[in-house]
Design a protein around this motif. Structure first.
Motif, short mmCIF file in Angstrom:
data_model
loop_
_atom_site.label_atom_id
_atom_site.label_comp_id
_atom_site.label_asym_id
_atom_site.label_seq_id
_atom_site.Cartn_x
_atom_site.Cartn_y
_atom_site.Cartn_z
N GLU A 68 2.19 2.37 10.58
CA GLU A 68 3.30 2.94 11.34
C GLU A 68 3.92 1.86 12.22
N GLY A 69 5.08 2.17 12.76
CA GLY A 69 5.76 1.22 13.65
C GLY A 69 7.25 1.38 13.50
N LEU A 70 7.99 0.71 14.38
CA LEU A 70 9.46 0.79 14.31
C LEU A 70 9.96 0.02 13.09
N ASP A 71 11.22 0.22 12.77
CA ASP A 71 11.83 -0.47 11.64
C ASP A 71 11.76 -1.98 11.84
N GLY A 72 11.33 -2.68 10.83
CA GLY A 72 11.27 -4.14 10.92
C GLY A 72 9.98 -4.65 11.57
N SER A 73 9.06 -3.75 11.88
CA SER A 73 7.81 -4.21 12.52
C SER A 73 6.89 -4.89 11.50
N GLY A 74 7.17 -4.69 10.22
CA GLY A 74 6.38 -5.37 9.18
C GLY A 74 5.50 -4.43 8.35
N LYS A 75 5.73 -3.15 8.45
CA LYS A 75 4.86 -2.18 7.75
C LYS A 75 4.73 -2.44 6.25
N SER A 76 5.90 -2.55 5.59
CA SER A 76 5.80 -2.66 4.12
C SER A 76 5.21 -4.01 3.72
N THR A 77 5.56 -5.07 4.46
CA THR A 77 5.02 -6.40 4.14
C THR A 77 3.50 -6.41 4.31
N ILE A 78 3.04 -5.90 5.43
CA ILE A 78 1.60 -5.95 5.71
C ILE A 78 0.83 -4.99 4.78
N ALA A 79 1.41 -3.81 4.55
CA ALA A 79 0.74 -2.86 3.64
C ALA A 79 0.59 -3.46 2.25
N LYS A 80 1.64 -4.16 1.82
CA LYS A 80 1.59 -4.78 0.49
C LYS A 80 0.49 -5.84 0.42
N GLU A 81 0.43 -6.68 1.45
CA GLU A 81 -0.58 -7.76 1.47
C GLU A 81 -2.00 -7.18 1.50
N VAL A 82 -2.18 -6.18 2.34
CA VAL A 82 -3.51 -5.60 2.48
C VAL A 82 -3.91 -4.90 1.18
N SER A 83 -2.95 -4.23 0.56
CA SER A 83 -3.30 -3.52 -0.68
C SER A 83 -3.68 -4.51 -1.78
N ILE A 85 -5.27 -7.33 -1.27
CA ILE A 85 -6.63 -7.77 -0.94
C ILE A 85 -7.66 -6.76 -1.43
N TYR A 86 -7.34 -5.48 -1.26
CA TYR A 86 -8.30 -4.43 -1.63
C TYR A 86 -8.07 -3.87 -3.04
N LYS A 87 -7.12 -4.47 -3.76
CA LYS A 87 -6.76 -3.94 -5.09
C LYS A 87 -6.48 -2.44 -5.00
N GLY A 88 -5.71 -2.11 -3.99
CA GLY A 88 -5.36 -0.71 -3.78
C GLY A 88 -3.92 -0.45 -4.20
N ALA A 89 -3.41 0.71 -3.83
CA ALA A 89 -2.02 1.04 -4.13
C ALA A 89 -1.23 1.05 -2.83
N MET A 90 -0.03 0.47 -2.88
CA MET A 90 0.84 0.50 -1.70
C MET A 90 1.96 1.48 -2.00
N LEU A 91 2.09 2.50 -1.14
CA LEU A 91 3.14 3.51 -1.31
C LEU A 91 3.95 3.61 -0.03
N ALA A 92 5.04 4.35 -0.11
CA ALA A 92 5.86 4.58 1.08
C ALA A 92 6.34 6.02 1.08
N THR A 93 6.72 6.49 2.26
CA THR A 93 7.43 7.78 2.31
C THR A 93 8.86 7.49 2.75
N PRO A 94 9.85 8.28 2.32
CA PRO A 94 9.75 9.31 1.29
C PRO A 94 9.26 8.71 -0.02
N PRO A 95 8.47 9.47 -0.81
CA PRO A 95 7.94 8.91 -2.05
C PRO A 95 9.03 8.64 -3.07
N LYS A 96 8.74 7.71 -3.97
CA LYS A 96 9.73 7.31 -5.00
C LYS A 96 10.27 8.52 -5.75
N SER A 97 9.41 9.52 -5.97
CA SER A 97 9.82 10.66 -6.79
C SER A 97 10.99 11.45 -6.18
N ILE A 98 11.28 11.23 -4.87
CA ILE A 98 12.45 11.92 -4.27
C ILE A 98 13.37 10.95 -3.52
#
Ligand SMILES: Nc1ncnc2c1ncn2[C@@H]1O[C@H](COP(=O)(O)OP(=O)(O)OP(=O)(O)O)[C@@H](O)[C@H]1O
Ligand SMILES: Cc1cn([C@H]2C[C@H](O)[C@@H](COP(=O)(O)O)O2)c(=O)[nH]c1=O
Length: 267
Positions: A68-83, A85-98
């Motif tokens: 979480e955080g304000l716009d531009g705080s780095g959420k998507s960048t950091i989530a992507k990097e962390v995912s 490292i853990y071979k996880g999935a990085m998603l966002a809301t609203p989800p791609k399906s909508i």
């Protein structure tokens, strides 16, 4: 206008606490015939053919972590990097399906517009639970964002004291929504945030909220205060003013308590 009142006295209309309450608004006369709403309800029905949503006690094999955080705080960048490292999935809301109908909802009244984001959280939750069968999920924004921005907009133009005070039921996590195992809130100075966010402004990809956040300190403070009042699920603050690598390292310190890290990452 809503100074020193609680949320029920304020008649908060755009913070939803259950899938049913969102669906009631979307299915109401005059709303259910809007083009965007018809599409959204169809996508929702495809995801939940049984018509019922209740995630309250669904077990997960893998962890689910929100940034979480304000716009531009780095959420998507950091989530992507962390995912990675853990071979996880990085998603966002609203989800791609909508996400293709987000722009249509931008033109609707606030209660309908925020119903879109709110229902998006339930649609995302279904996708998250499926993925969590196999790998951890790192999500860019969830209910905290939906509620904080909605509340700030309802109190827009008013003093900080116009927000419902901490402890008000408006801040309660929805009972029928999955709860993250951890929420990391990325803090940045306003100067850094503006520099990072400017690239996006240049590309013309901003929403009303983002534009207001840049121009309006009072609005920014309302969003931050609303976030702070949501203490149902503990939010861990991480300083994201440093490099991506350093911020990732800070996040890992918290994530490793839930999920041991197999890769060697130096800070
Ligand atoms: N820790 C960091 N150090 C330096 N630059 C960063 C850092 N984190 C993100 N950035 C850069 O800042 C910009 C905004 O980052 P990002 O899109 O991840 O933010 P966000 O919080 O997801 O924004 P939004 O909510 O607007 O989608 C990007 O260009 C990204 O490369
Ligand atoms: C998910 C979500 C987003 N918003 C607002 C908050 C931001 O200012 C913009 C853009 O967000 P993004 O992360 O760059 O997609 O949308 C919101 O008001 N409610 C929400 O649920």
């Amino acid at each position: 206008m809503c100074e020193n009142r609680n949320a029920s006295e304020m008649h908060v209309k755009s913070v939803y606490h259950s899938a049913d309450s969102i669906l009631r608004v979307l299915k109401a006369e005059q709303v259910n015939t809007l083009r965007g709403v018809e599409i959204l309800l169809k996508r929702f029905n495809d995801k939940f053919p049984e018509g019922e949503v209740n995630f309250s006690n669904v077990p997960r094999k893998e962890v689910f972590i929100v940034f979480e955080g304000l716009d531009g705080s780095g959420k998507s960048t950091i989530a992507k990097e962390v995912s990675k490292i853990y071979k996880g999935a990085m998603l966002a809301t609203p989800p791609k399906s909508i996400s293709d109908i987000r722009k249509i909802f931008d033109g609707y009244q606030p209660s309908v517009r925020k119903a879109y984001y709110s229902l998006g959280n339930y649609i995302a939750a279904k996708e998250i639970l499926d993925i969590c069968e196999e790998k951890p999920v790192f999500l860019d924004r969830f209910w905290h964002s939906t509620a904080a921005y909605a509340l700030a907009q309802e109190c827009d133009g008013q003093q900080l004291s116009s927000l419902p005070s901490a402890g008000d039921p408006v801040y309660k996590w929805p009972e029928d929504l999955i709860k993250p195992d951890l929420v990391l809130f990325l803090d940045v100075t306003e100067q850094t945030r503006n520099i990072r966010h400017a690239r996006r402004v240049k590309r013309g990809e901003t929403t009303k909220e983002e534009e207001q956040l840049v121009k309006d300190e009072a609005f920014r403070n309302l969003v931050l205060a609303a976030y702070k009042n949501m203490d149902d699920i503990p939010v861990v603050h991480v300083d994201s003013s440093y490099s991506v690598k350093q911020t990732v390292a800070q996040c890992l310190k918290h994530i490793e308590q839930l999920l041991p890290c197999k890769t060697n990452v130096d800070s």
